[in-house]
Write an enzyme that holds these catalytic residues in place. Structure first.
Site, PDB file in Angstrom:
ATOM      1  CG  HIS A 236      -1.784 -37.430  32.784  1.00 53.00           C
ATOM      2  ND1 HIS A 236      -0.452 -37.775  32.822  1.00 53.00           N
ATOM      3  CD2 HIS A 236      -2.459 -38.571  32.495  1.00 53.00           C
ATOM      4  CE1 HIS A 236      -0.325 -39.064  32.575  1.00 53.00           C
ATOM      5  NE2 HIS A 236      -1.527 -39.572  32.365  1.00 53.00           N
TER       6      HIS A 236
ATOM      7  CG  ASP B 130      -4.154 -44.256  36.005  1.00 53.44           C
ATOM      8  OD1 ASP B 130      -4.406 -44.522  34.826  1.00 53.44           O
ATOM      9  OD2 ASP B 130      -3.309 -43.402  36.354  1.00 53.44           O
TER      10      ASP B 130
ATOM     11  CG  HIS C  34       0.018 -45.428  35.944  1.00 55.78           C
ATOM     12  ND1 HIS C  34       1.160 -46.153  35.641  1.00 55.78           N
ATOM     13  CD2 HIS C  34      -0.559 -45.118  34.753  1.00 55.78           C
ATOM     14  CE1 HIS C  34       1.272 -46.258  34.327  1.00 55.78           C
ATOM     15  NE2 HIS C  34       0.244 -45.646  33.759  1.00 55.78           N
TER      16      HIS C  34
ATOM     17  CD  GLU D 134      -5.790 -45.608  31.892  1.00 54.37           C
ATOM     18  OE1 GLU D 134      -5.150 -46.628  31.566  1.00 54.37           O
ATOM     19  OE2 GLU D 134      -5.311 -44.473  31.911  1.00 54.37           O
TER      20      GLU D 134
ATOM     21  CD  GLU E  29      -5.654 -40.308  33.357  1.00 52.83           C
ATOM     22  OE1 GLU E  29      -5.496 -41.509  33.090  1.00 52.83           O
ATOM     23  OE2 GLU E  29      -4.871 -39.670  34.093  1.00 52.83           O
TER      24      GLU E  29
END
Length: 253
Positions: A14, A43, A56, A116, A41
């Site tokens: 993450h 952002d 993020h 993301e 993962e």
């Protein structure tokens, strides 16, 4: 890409290794890789001049030395900010990562990415379209999985890069969310792990999609999800969950 062809590992770090290192930075990716992770993962949003970069929050204060809304700043300003000092002195001077830097790192190491799309409010469709176009033109090999909580962003990505795999992120099971995933051509649905149970996995699998969850840090919850047949687990606990295992034995107590 069809869900039957699934090139992404079960375990996904993450925001890089975003609890052990400054989230969404190359330092976090390197630490996750040091723990054996091959999938990450992160952002992505757009600078004021259209450069995709990793962050993020909508604003800069929590994880950088900057202030204000990140999407209002040009990349020339964002690239000079310190995105590591907040996490500890050892990371002072770590810059915000551009998507280009992350792409170079992942491609050089054959790593997989759950990217993301985290748009600045009001720029949902534009951000998805720009990210899709950037990835389509510059990524080679196994593409990132483009995920988002915002259907508008996924629609934008589909317009600019229809061949790229997409996933709908869900924090709640809002009305018609599965129909939206169908309409957007998503190959996966990624939910808050608290939502996922045997019935939801069966529903997602029955529609020909993969079922993934975020953010699982508890060993017992991870074991339960593995027993249910989950397809992907996003975790902060890169030091406790072995990315080389598909079973319960890879989880430290």
């Amino acid at each position: 890409m069809k869900a039957a062809h699934w090139p992404y590992p079960l375990w996904i770090a993450h925001r890089g290794a975003g609890k052990l290192a400054p989230e969404n930075t190359l330092a976090a990716f390197r630490l996750g890789a040091a723990h054996g992770y091959h999938a990450f993962e992160c952002d992505v949003k757009l600078s004021a001049d259209g450069v995709p970069f990793l962050l993020h929050d909508d604003t800069l204060e929590r994880t950088t030395t900057g202030t204000g809304r990140a999407g209002d700043k040009p990349w020339s300003e964002l690239s000079r900010l310190d995105a590591g000092r907040w996490h500890g002195r050892g990371y002072a001077g770590e810059p915000i990562a551009s998507l280009e830097a992350i792409a170079d790192y992942c491609l050089a190491n054959d790593f997989r990415l759950d990217l993301e799309i985290k748009p600045t409010p009001g720029l949902e469709h534009e951000t998805g379209r720009a990210v899709g176009d950037w990835v389509r033109k510059r990524w080679h090999g196994t593409p990132p999985l483009l995920s988002s909580f915002r259907p508008e962003s996924l629609a934008g990505a589909r317009e600019s890069a229809p061949e790229l795999p997409r996933a709908l992120l869900l924090d709640t099971l809002w009305p018609d969310c599965m129909a939206v995933a169908e309409a957007l051509g998503c190959v996966a649905v990624i939910t808050n792990h608290q939502l996922m149970d045997a019935a939801l996995i069966a529903q997602i699998h029955g529609a020909g999609r993969r079922a993934l969850v975020y953010t699982v840090n508890d060993p017992e919850r991870a074991r339960a999800l593995l027993t249910l047949g989950i397809d992907g687990i996003v975790t902060d606990a890169v030091d406790r969950f072995s990315p080389h295992s598909r079973g319960r034995e890879g989880i430290n107590p």
